[in-house]
Design a protein around this motif. Structure first.
Motif, PDB file in Angstrom:
ATOM      1  N   LEU A 223       0.776  -1.288   0.227  1.00 31.60           N
ATOM      2  CA  LEU A 223       0.041  -0.009  -0.092  1.00 31.60           C
ATOM      3  C   LEU A 223       0.965   1.246  -0.172  1.00 31.60           C
ATOM      4  O   LEU A 223       0.418   2.211  -0.679  1.00 31.60           O
ATOM      5  CB  LEU A 223      -1.010  -0.096   1.266  1.00 31.60           C
ATOM      6  N   PRO A 224       1.810   1.416   0.746  1.00 34.62           N
ATOM      7  CA  PRO A 224       2.646   2.516   0.843  1.00 34.62           C
ATOM      8  C   PRO A 224       3.348   2.844  -0.471  1.00 34.62           C
ATOM      9  O   PRO A 224       3.482   3.990  -0.964  1.00 34.62           O
ATOM     10  CB  PRO A 224       3.997   2.306   1.530  1.00 34.62           C
ATOM     11  N   LEU A 225       3.563   2.036  -1.462  1.00 32.44           N
ATOM     12  CA  LEU A 225       3.934   2.027  -2.899  1.00 32.44           C
ATOM     13  C   LEU A 225       3.112   2.999  -3.624  1.00 32.44           C
ATOM     14  O   LEU A 225       3.473   4.045  -4.548  1.00 32.44           O
ATOM     15  CB  LEU A 225       4.221   1.005  -3.625  1.00 32.44           C
ATOM     16  N   PHE A 226       1.700   3.155  -3.237  1.00 28.62           N
ATOM     17  CA  PHE A 226       0.659   3.739  -3.943  1.00 28.62           C
ATOM     18  C   PHE A 226       0.814   5.278  -3.628  1.00 28.62           C
ATOM     19  O   PHE A 226       0.325   6.323  -4.339  1.00 28.62           O
ATOM     20  CB  PHE A 226      -0.695   3.345  -4.153  1.00 28.62           C
ATOM     21  N   PHE A 227       1.386   5.647  -2.262  1.00 22.55           N
ATOM     22  CA  PHE A 227       1.729   6.886  -1.826  1.00 22.55           C
ATOM     23  C   PHE A 227       3.162   7.639  -2.131  1.00 22.55           C
ATOM     24  O   PHE A 227       3.537   8.348  -1.269  1.00 22.55           O
ATOM     25  CB  PHE A 227       1.092   7.130  -0.506  1.00 22.55           C
ATOM     26  N   GLY A 228       3.991   6.855  -2.741  1.00 17.14           N
ATOM     27  CA  GLY A 228       5.037   7.342  -3.008  1.00 17.14           C
ATOM     28  C   GLY A 228       6.164   6.695  -1.591  1.00 17.14           C
ATOM     29  O   GLY A 228       7.212   7.302  -1.750  1.00 17.14           O
ATOM     30  N   GLY A 229       5.861   5.733  -1.109  1.00 14.00           N
ATOM     31  CA  GLY A 229       6.608   5.321   0.051  1.00 14.00           C
ATOM     32  C   GLY A 229       7.473   3.837  -0.482  1.00 14.00           C
ATOM     33  O   GLY A 229       7.446   3.725  -1.634  1.00 14.00           O
ATOM     34  N   GLN A 230       7.954   3.585   0.300  1.00 16.82           N
ATOM     35  CA  GLN A 230       8.535   1.987   0.294  1.00 16.82           C
ATOM     36  C   GLN A 230       7.632   0.929   0.704  1.00 16.82           C
ATOM     37  O   GLN A 230       6.677   1.145   1.537  1.00 16.82           O
ATOM     38  CB  GLN A 230       9.914   2.044   0.863  1.00 16.82           C
ATOM     39  N   ILE A 231       8.173  -0.350   0.311  1.00 18.06           N
ATOM     40  CA  ILE A 231       7.465  -1.546   0.862  1.00 18.06           C
ATOM     41  C   ILE A 231       7.512  -1.483   2.233  1.00 18.06           C
ATOM     42  O   ILE A 231       8.508  -1.265   2.811  1.00 18.06           O
ATOM     43  CB  ILE A 231       7.918  -2.509   0.114  1.00 18.06           C
ATOM     44  N   LEU A 232       6.579  -1.805   3.012  1.00 26.94           N
ATOM     45  CA  LEU A 232       6.351  -2.123   4.403  1.00 26.94           C
ATOM     46  C   LEU A 232       6.625  -0.638   5.223  1.00 26.94           C
ATOM     47  O   LEU A 232       7.093  -0.896   6.402  1.00 26.94           O
ATOM     48  CB  LEU A 232       7.423  -3.080   4.826  1.00 26.94           C
ATOM     49  N   GLU A 233       6.658   0.509   4.613  1.00 29.23           N
ATOM     50  CA  GLU A 233       6.703   1.848   5.359  1.00 29.23           C
ATOM     51  C   GLU A 233       5.616   1.904   6.096  1.00 29.23           C
ATOM     52  O   GLU A 233       4.359   1.713   5.765  1.00 29.23           O
ATOM     53  CB  GLU A 233       6.872   2.796   4.289  1.00 29.23           C
ATOM     54  N   THR A 234       5.862   2.385   7.399  1.00 28.05           N
ATOM     55  CA  THR A 234       4.806   2.649   8.494  1.00 28.05           C
ATOM     56  C   THR A 234       4.527   4.155   8.559  1.00 28.05           C
ATOM     57  O   THR A 234       5.540   4.825   8.706  1.00 28.05           O
ATOM     58  CB  THR A 234       5.239   2.027   9.907  1.00 28.05           C
ATOM     59  N   ALA A 235       3.135   4.403   8.733  1.00 25.98           N
ATOM     60  CA  ALA A 235       2.900   5.664   9.043  1.00 25.98           C
ATOM     61  C   ALA A 235       1.984   5.997  10.521  1.00 25.98           C
ATOM     62  O   ALA A 235       1.396   4.783  10.559  1.00 25.98           O
ATOM     63  CB  ALA A 235       1.881   6.346   7.891  1.00 25.98           C
ATOM     64  N   ILE A 236       2.333   6.771  11.060  1.00 20.82           N
ATOM     65  CA  ILE A 236       1.354   7.125  12.305  1.00 20.82           C
ATOM     66  C   ILE A 236       0.397   8.354  12.083  1.00 20.82           C
ATOM     67  O   ILE A 236       0.798   9.199  11.717  1.00 20.82           O
ATOM     68  CB  ILE A 236       2.596   7.257  13.409  1.00 20.82           C
ATOM     69  N   TYR A 237      -0.854   8.093  12.649  1.00 21.61           N
ATOM     70  CA  TYR A 237      -1.825   8.834  12.367  1.00 21.61           C
ATOM     71  C   TYR A 237      -2.426   9.151  13.545  1.00 21.61           C
ATOM     72  O   TYR A 237      -2.756   8.156  14.377  1.00 21.61           O
ATOM     73  CB  TYR A 237      -2.836   8.521  11.304  1.00 21.61           C
ATOM     74  N   LYS A 238      -2.636  10.387  13.980  1.00 20.22           N
ATOM     75  CA  LYS A 238      -2.872  10.826  15.430  1.00 20.22           C
ATOM     76  C   LYS A 238      -4.356  11.771  15.096  1.00 20.22           C
ATOM     77  O   LYS A 238      -4.303  12.703  14.356  1.00 20.22           O
ATOM     78  CB  LYS A 238      -1.790  11.565  16.207  1.00 20.22           C
ATOM     79  N   PHE A 239      -5.325  11.459  15.765  1.00 20.02           N
ATOM     80  CA  PHE A 239      -6.490  12.241  15.684  1.00 20.02           C
ATOM     81  C   PHE A 239      -7.111  12.106  17.092  1.00 20.02           C
ATOM     82  O   PHE A 239      -7.061  11.216  17.782  1.00 20.02           O
ATOM     83  CB  PHE A 239      -7.495  11.692  14.672  1.00 20.02           C
ATOM     84  N   THR A 240      -8.017  13.126  17.000  1.00 18.13           N
ATOM     85  CA  THR A 240      -8.824  13.296  18.484  1.00 18.13           C
ATOM     86  C   THR A 240     -10.372  13.180  18.390  1.00 18.13           C
ATOM     87  O   THR A 240     -10.827  13.436  17.414  1.00 18.13           O
ATOM     88  CB  THR A 240      -8.627  14.899  19.169  1.00 18.13           C
ATOM     89  N   VAL A 241     -10.666  12.240  19.208  1.00 20.17           N
ATOM     90  CA  VAL A 241     -12.014  11.706  19.158  1.00 20.17           C
ATOM     91  C   VAL A 241     -12.917  12.105  20.504  1.00 20.17           C
ATOM     92  O   VAL A 241     -12.138  12.004  21.498  1.00 20.17           O
ATOM     93  CB  VAL A 241     -12.268  10.185  19.225  1.00 20.17           C
ATOM     94  N   PRO A 242     -13.755  12.914  20.411  1.00 20.84           N
ATOM     95  CA  PRO A 242     -14.632  13.394  21.682  1.00 20.84           C
ATOM     96  C   PRO A 242     -14.854  12.378  22.600  1.00 20.84           C
ATOM     97  O   PRO A 242     -14.913  11.026  22.230  1.00 20.84           O
ATOM     98  CB  PRO A 242     -15.869  13.874  21.013  1.00 20.84           C
ATOM     99  N   LEU A 243     -14.692  12.385  23.897  1.00 24.90           N
ATOM    100  CA  LEU A 243     -14.616  11.582  24.864  1.00 24.90           C
ATOM    101  C   LEU A 243     -13.794  10.575  25.337  1.00 24.90           C
ATOM    102  O   LEU A 243     -13.699  10.097  26.170  1.00 24.90           O
ATOM    103  CB  LEU A 243     -16.253  10.771  25.023  1.00 24.90           C
ATOM    104  N   LEU A 244     -13.051  10.320  24.038  1.00 26.28           N
ATOM    105  CA  LEU A 244     -11.850   9.426  24.024  1.00 26.28           C
ATOM    106  C   LEU A 244     -10.489   9.796  24.131  1.00 26.28           C
ATOM    107  O   LEU A 244      -9.540   9.592  24.739  1.00 26.28           O
ATOM    108  CB  LEU A 244     -11.880   8.317  22.906  1.00 26.28           C
ATOM    109  N   GLY A 245     -10.475  11.325  23.745  1.00 28.45           N
ATOM    110  CA  GLY A 245      -9.115  11.861  23.409  1.00 28.45           C
ATOM    111  C   GLY A 245      -8.328  11.555  22.300  1.00 28.45           C
ATOM    112  O   GLY A 245      -8.786  11.273  21.262  1.00 28.45           O
ATOM    113  N   GLU A 246      -7.076  11.741  22.454  1.00 28.40           N
ATOM    114  CA  GLU A 246      -6.305  11.484  21.302  1.00 28.40           C
ATOM    115  C   GLU A 246      -5.921   9.994  21.165  1.00 28.40           C
ATOM    116  O   GLU A 246      -5.783   9.115  22.007  1.00 28.40           O
ATOM    117  CB  GLU A 246      -4.935  12.103  21.477  1.00 28.40           C
ATOM    118  N   ILE A 247      -6.139   9.403  19.738  1.00 26.76           N
ATOM    119  CA  ILE A 247      -6.009   8.018  19.408  1.00 26.76           C
ATOM    120  C   ILE A 247      -4.688   7.939  18.225  1.00 26.76           C
ATOM    121  O   ILE A 247      -4.707   9.095  17.377  1.00 26.76           O
ATOM    122  CB  ILE A 247      -7.337   7.551  18.834  1.00 26.76           C
TER     123      ILE A 247
END
Length: 181
Positions: A114-138
């Protein structure tokens, strides 16, 4: 007038379970059953599966991951097999090992490329952080998709081994009972 009385159960069936949740789909003969093991496996099975899912998701920050979580889930299915014989039909969802193996391989391979489709390398990992009400940052780590695929693959392999080896063992037991061995 005599009052009707219940007939006493035979000594061979005194430990037969009376509730459906104690029964497996393929009940064994009375001499081959262990009610205590059946009951313990019914109680322990969901707990072990929750532990395996915890290991799956905790594998990025702590010990665990898809492989160890899949092995723990596989051991839960081994316990269930030992307690109830062939895979019982009391499960809500029937799991077919070849489907789990194929689905796990597809998810793991897809998440690796999947990362190859976004210009990355095979097995490259991305970290996404987002805030959800009542749960906080995930925090979502994209490699959890790879671990989920490995988890499904390992569970499928363990179930396939149980199906393959277990059918041979049960065939040997049935042959011995008929006096062919």
């Amino acid at each position: 007038m005599t009052s009707p009385t219940k007939p006493k159960p035979a000594w061979t069936s005194w430990d037969a379970p009376s509730e459906r949740w104690l029964l497996s789909g393929f009940p064994r003969e009375g001499t081959q059953r262990t009610v205590l093991l059946e009951l313990a496996s019914r109680i322990v099975f969901p707990t072990v599966l929750v532990l395996s899912i915890y290991l799956l998701f905790a594998g990025h920050d702590r010990a665990g991951g898809g492989f160890s979580g899949g092995l723990v889930a596989g051991q839960a299915f081994v316990l269930r097999y030992l307690a109830g014989g062939r895979m019982d039909d009391s499960a809500v969802v029937s799991m077919r090992p070849p489907v789990l193996i194929g689905l796990g391989m597809t998810i793991a391979t897809g998440s690796a490329f999947l990362p190859l489709f976004f210009g990355g390398q095979i097995l490259e990992t991305a970290i996404y952080k987002f805030t959800v009400p009542l749960l906080g940052e995930i925090k979502f780590v994209s490699s959890v998709l790879l671990d989920s695929g490995v988890y499904l693959l390992i569970v499928g392999v363990v179930l396939d081994l149980l199906r393959t080896l277990g059918s041979g063992i049960e065939a040997d037991v049935e042959a011995a009972a008929r006096g062919q061995r």
